[in-house]
Write an enzyme that holds these catalytic residues in place. Structure first.
Site, short mmCIF file in Angstrom:
data_model
loop_
_atom_site.label_atom_id
_atom_site.label_comp_id
_atom_site.label_asym_id
_atom_site.label_seq_id
_atom_site.Cartn_x
_atom_site.Cartn_y
_atom_site.Cartn_z
N LYS A 131 24.07 -12.78 6.76
CA LYS A 131 24.34 -13.43 5.48
C LYS A 131 25.51 -14.40 5.60
O LYS A 131 25.50 -15.47 4.99
CB LYS A 131 24.63 -12.38 4.39
CG LYS A 131 23.40 -11.59 3.98
CD LYS A 131 22.51 -12.36 3.03
CE LYS A 131 21.04 -12.02 3.08
NZ LYS A 131 20.70 -10.62 2.82
N LYS A 214 10.28 -11.48 10.38
CA LYS A 214 9.56 -10.65 9.41
C LYS A 214 9.08 -11.45 8.21
O LYS A 214 9.60 -12.53 7.92
CB LYS A 214 10.45 -9.51 8.95
CG LYS A 214 11.62 -9.94 8.09
CD LYS A 214 12.20 -8.75 7.32
CE LYS A 214 13.03 -9.22 6.14
NZ LYS A 214 13.19 -8.28 5.08
N LYS A 217 10.85 -12.53 1.29
CA LYS A 217 10.75 -13.31 0.06
C LYS A 217 11.43 -14.67 0.22
O LYS A 217 11.05 -15.63 -0.41
CB LYS A 217 11.47 -12.57 -1.08
CG LYS A 217 10.83 -11.27 -1.47
CD LYS A 217 11.55 -10.72 -2.71
CE LYS A 217 11.39 -9.23 -2.82
NZ LYS A 217 12.68 -8.51 -2.63
#
Ligand code: ADP
Ligand code: TRP
Length: 351
Positions: A131, A214, A217
């Site tokens: 992040k 992966k 969203k």
């Protein structure tokens, strides 16, 4: 009166059993619609667990503020996940389905856990480091303490099992550390040490359509197939999925984008279908176009009933509100009990 005995016996057993049931908890952030990764990594297990465990499933809206600080339509996105949980098969009569911010006790436990969480260990968490790379202009304290909030979610109901996808393994490891540390510091066997849960033992990772990593969203346009997605859009995304120019040798190892397509196929298609294309790959006759067409159709077949359910539930405001209120009430009852006990353990005393 004669058959009252067995009935009473059954009733007592059921009553007792509900207390003895082990506790399962999991959450999903309201940062976008649910996709096949969420379904096969998490929600599918929720549905299987709800019959035999005391389950808590929630929408992690506090957590979403770590990456979406100015959330437009936060309420709408929370509602959407609630609808999708229900459409995918979570039964609010069996499981406690709630919104994280409806249970403010979680925040108090988060504060207590933060007092015994060390900056160094939080900085080493991979998702934190990721992040920091992704949003260098917003490295907020919420991101750093994401694992303690997640631990608070889990421990507020004294949960034993946490069904999550592989990407959450390390966050769960931290929750285990924090639970053990709490017990250790205060000299109590209070919190159970939570474990990851998956039926096949292995945690699932559903790949995306863009060749690596992966399904997620927020991994970019075209990477994820959503449960609410229409047929044409599914076909378009799958046909655009990354491939290569084909195998150059018999029985060659599959490069990542191809292995990913096969993995997606193994999730939604019949074993014979996967076998057919696997054989074709191994003898070098495979046509990726045909494989993708088949994959798209199988995805459509899987998604269609859920999508229809989503539309149906979405139109029923009264039902959605009722589910959310009922969930909040049940979740708070359990959370209040834990916070009261935790306060006593730490040494707070009312005057
Ligand atoms: P996303 O990564 O798409 O933002 P979340 O982080 O909200 O989704 O994840 C919700 C749940 O779905 C978690 O249990 C997570 O492990 C699982 N999950 C998300 N993506 C995948 C994936 N591609 N494969 C397996 N499980 C996944
Ligand atoms: N961190 C999880 C995710 O990104 C969501 C989450 C928040 C969660 N709190 C949790 C999952 C507690 C399991 C248990 O997917």
């Amino acid at each position: 009166m004669r058959d009252a005995h067995p009935n009473i016996f059954l009733y007592i057993c059921k009553f007792k059993y509900s207390f003895m049931k082990e506790i399962v908890l999991s959450g999903i952030r309201p940062t976008g619609n649910l996709h096949l990764g969420n379904y096969f990594g998490a929600v599918k297990n929720f549905i299987r667990l709800q019959d035999n465990y005391n389950c808590y499933f929630f929408i992690a809206d506090y957590h979403s503020l770590t990456t979406h600080p100015h959330p437009d339509d936060l309420h709408g996105r929370v509602r959407q996940i609630l609808v999708e949980y229900l459409a995918a098969g979570v039964d609010p009569e069996k499981a406690t389905l709630y919104v994280q911010s409806d249970v403010p006790e979680v925040v108090e436990l988060y504060l207590f856990l933060n007092m015994n969480a060390y900056i160094g260990e939080l900085e080493r968490v991979t998702t934190f480091k990721e992040k920091v790379r992704k949003q260098p202009d917003n490295v907020n304290a919420g991101l750093l303490t994401y694992p303690t909030l997640m631990a608070a979610d889990i421990l507020i109901h004294k949960s034993q099992y946490v069904p999550v996808g592989k990407d959450q393994e390390q966050n769960l490891e931290k929750a285990r550390d924090f639970a053990a540390r709490f017990n250790n510091i205060y000299g109590v066997e209070y919190f159970p040490i939570p474990q990851a849960f998956n039926f096949g033992n292995q945690l699932v990772k559903v790949p995306g359509l863009d060749g690596n990593g992966k399904m997620g969203k927020s991994e970019g346009e075209g990477n994820a197939i959503f449960l609410a997605e229409d047929d044409a859009s599914i076909r378009k995304k799958v046909m655009r999925a990354k491939t290569d120019s084909g195998p150059t040798e018999m029985n060659q190892e599959k490069p990542e984008p191809i292995a990913n397509l096969f993995q997606l196929m193994s999730i939604v298609s019949k074993p014979e279908t996967v076998q057919f294309f696997d054989d074709a790959y191994n003898n070098m006759t495979i046509r990726y176009g045909d494989m993708k067409k088949q994959l798209a159709e199988d995805m459509i077949q899987f998604v269609t009933p859920i999508r229809e359910k989503i539309r149906e539930i979405d139109a029923n405001d009264e039902y959605i509100n009722k589910v959310a209120r009922m969930g909040a009430e049940k979740a708070r009852e359990s959370a209040r009990k834990t916070i009261k006990e935790v306060r006593e353990i730490i040494g707070f005393k009312p005057f």
